[in-house]
Design a protein around this motif. Structure first.
Motif, PDB file in Angstrom:
ATOM      1  N   VAL A  20       0.832  -1.207   0.000  1.00 46.31           N
ATOM      2  CA  VAL A  20       0.000   0.000   0.000  1.00 46.31           C
ATOM      3  C   VAL A  20       0.862   1.250   0.000  1.00 46.31           C
ATOM      4  O   VAL A  20       2.033   1.225   0.358  1.00 46.31           O
ATOM      5  CB  VAL A  20      -0.985   0.015   1.197  1.00 46.31           C
ATOM      6  N   ASN A  21       0.247   2.372  -0.385  1.00 48.43           N
ATOM      7  CA  ASN A  21       0.891   3.676  -0.429  1.00 48.43           C
ATOM      8  C   ASN A  21       1.535   4.003   0.925  1.00 48.43           C
ATOM      9  O   ASN A  21       0.989   3.666   1.968  1.00 48.43           O
ATOM     10  CB  ASN A  21      -0.168   4.723  -0.799  1.00 48.43           C
ATOM     11  N   PRO A  22       2.684   4.691   0.927  1.00 46.45           N
ATOM     12  CA  PRO A  22       3.351   5.026   2.185  1.00 46.45           C
ATOM     13  C   PRO A  22       2.476   5.794   3.182  1.00 46.45           C
ATOM     14  O   PRO A  22       2.571   5.570   4.387  1.00 46.45           O
ATOM     15  CB  PRO A  22       4.538   5.888   1.735  1.00 46.45           C
ATOM     16  N   ALA A  23       1.618   6.681   2.696  1.00 47.03           N
ATOM     17  CA  ALA A  23       0.761   7.448   3.611  1.00 47.03           C
ATOM     18  C   ALA A  23      -0.197   6.531   4.364  1.00 47.03           C
ATOM     19  O   ALA A  23      -0.420   6.689   5.562  1.00 47.03           O
ATOM     20  CB  ALA A  23      -0.020   8.514   2.850  1.00 47.03           C
ATOM     21  N   VAL A  24      -0.761   5.567   3.669  1.00 44.84           N
ATOM     22  CA  VAL A  24      -1.662   4.600   4.300  1.00 44.84           C
ATOM     23  C   VAL A  24      -0.869   3.685   5.227  1.00 44.84           C
ATOM     24  O   VAL A  24      -1.264   3.420   6.355  1.00 44.84           O
ATOM     25  CB  VAL A  24      -2.419   3.772   3.238  1.00 44.84           C
ATOM     26  N   PHE A  25       0.264   3.211   4.743  1.00 41.41           N
ATOM     27  CA  PHE A  25       1.095   2.289   5.517  1.00 41.41           C
ATOM     28  C   PHE A  25       1.561   2.931   6.822  1.00 41.41           C
ATOM     29  O   PHE A  25       1.490   2.322   7.880  1.00 41.41           O
ATOM     30  CB  PHE A  25       2.303   1.843   4.692  1.00 41.41           C
TER      31      PHE A  25
ATOM     32  N   ASP B 296      -4.632   6.122  -2.473  1.00 45.00           N
ATOM     33  CA  ASP B 296      -5.472   4.960  -2.747  1.00 45.00           C
ATOM     34  C   ASP B 296      -4.890   4.025  -3.808  1.00 45.00           C
ATOM     35  O   ASP B 296      -5.569   3.118  -4.270  1.00 45.00           O
ATOM     36  CB  ASP B 296      -6.880   5.415  -3.150  1.00 45.00           C
ATOM     37  N   ASP B 297      -3.640   4.228  -4.188  1.00 53.81           N
ATOM     38  CA  ASP B 297      -2.986   3.340  -5.138  1.00 53.81           C
ATOM     39  C   ASP B 297      -2.344   2.167  -4.396  1.00 53.81           C
ATOM     40  O   ASP B 297      -1.844   2.327  -3.284  1.00 53.81           O
ATOM     41  CB  ASP B 297      -1.910   4.083  -5.928  1.00 53.81           C
ATOM     42  N   ILE B 298      -2.357   1.004  -5.045  1.00 50.03           N
ATOM     43  CA  ILE B 298      -1.777  -0.194  -4.439  1.00 50.03           C
ATOM     44  C   ILE B 298      -0.992  -0.971  -5.487  1.00 50.03           C
ATOM     45  O   ILE B 298      -1.153  -0.736  -6.687  1.00 50.03           O
ATOM     46  CB  ILE B 298      -2.863  -1.119  -3.835  1.00 50.03           C
TER      47      ILE B 298
END
Length: 123
Positions: free
Chosen positions: A52-57, A100-102
């Motif tokens: 997952v994107n760094p911000a989400v992670f 929201d990119d994976i």
């Protein structure tokens, strides 16, 4: 040109007595080889995995959480059924520039989309 397919993502986490879930539209790419992951090192977590994107992670405790992914990219989709994947890694920002990119394992990606779709999705 943006790489990936349009996807609908649901992330659900069970916390004590209540559940938290969120949903978003993003894009998915895939990776060919399983390498060591940030979450589990060299320990395998199966083939249906996602980065997952760094911000989400970084914003959530997401290692090992299940994520539902549904292809909504029209002709590029092989299936509109939701697949469940396990979060095992952080996706590099140049591959997952938006929150929201994976990046799915190739095995997971091919369950929902044409493998050639990853290279030709217009913005």
């Amino acid at each position: 040109m943006h790489t990936g397919i349009k996807i609908f993502i649901t992330l659900a986490a069970i916390c004590s007595l209540f559940s938290i879930s969120s949903a978003a539209i993003g894009s998915a790419s895939y990776f060919e080889q399983h390498t060591s992951s940030v979450c589990f090192g060299d320990e395998s977590r199966g083939v249906d995995v996602v980065a997952v994107n760094p911000a989400v992670f970084n914003a959530k405790d997401v290692c090992g959480k299940q994520m539902g992914v549904t292809c909504v990219g029209g002709a590029k989709c092989k299936s509109t059924k939701k697949i469940m994947v396990k979060i095992v890694n952080v996706c590099p920002p140049h591959i997952c520039p938006r929150d929201d990119d994976i990046s799915l394992s190739k095995e997971a990606f091919t369950k929902i989309a044409d493998i050639n779709a990853e290279k030709n999705l217009p913005d």
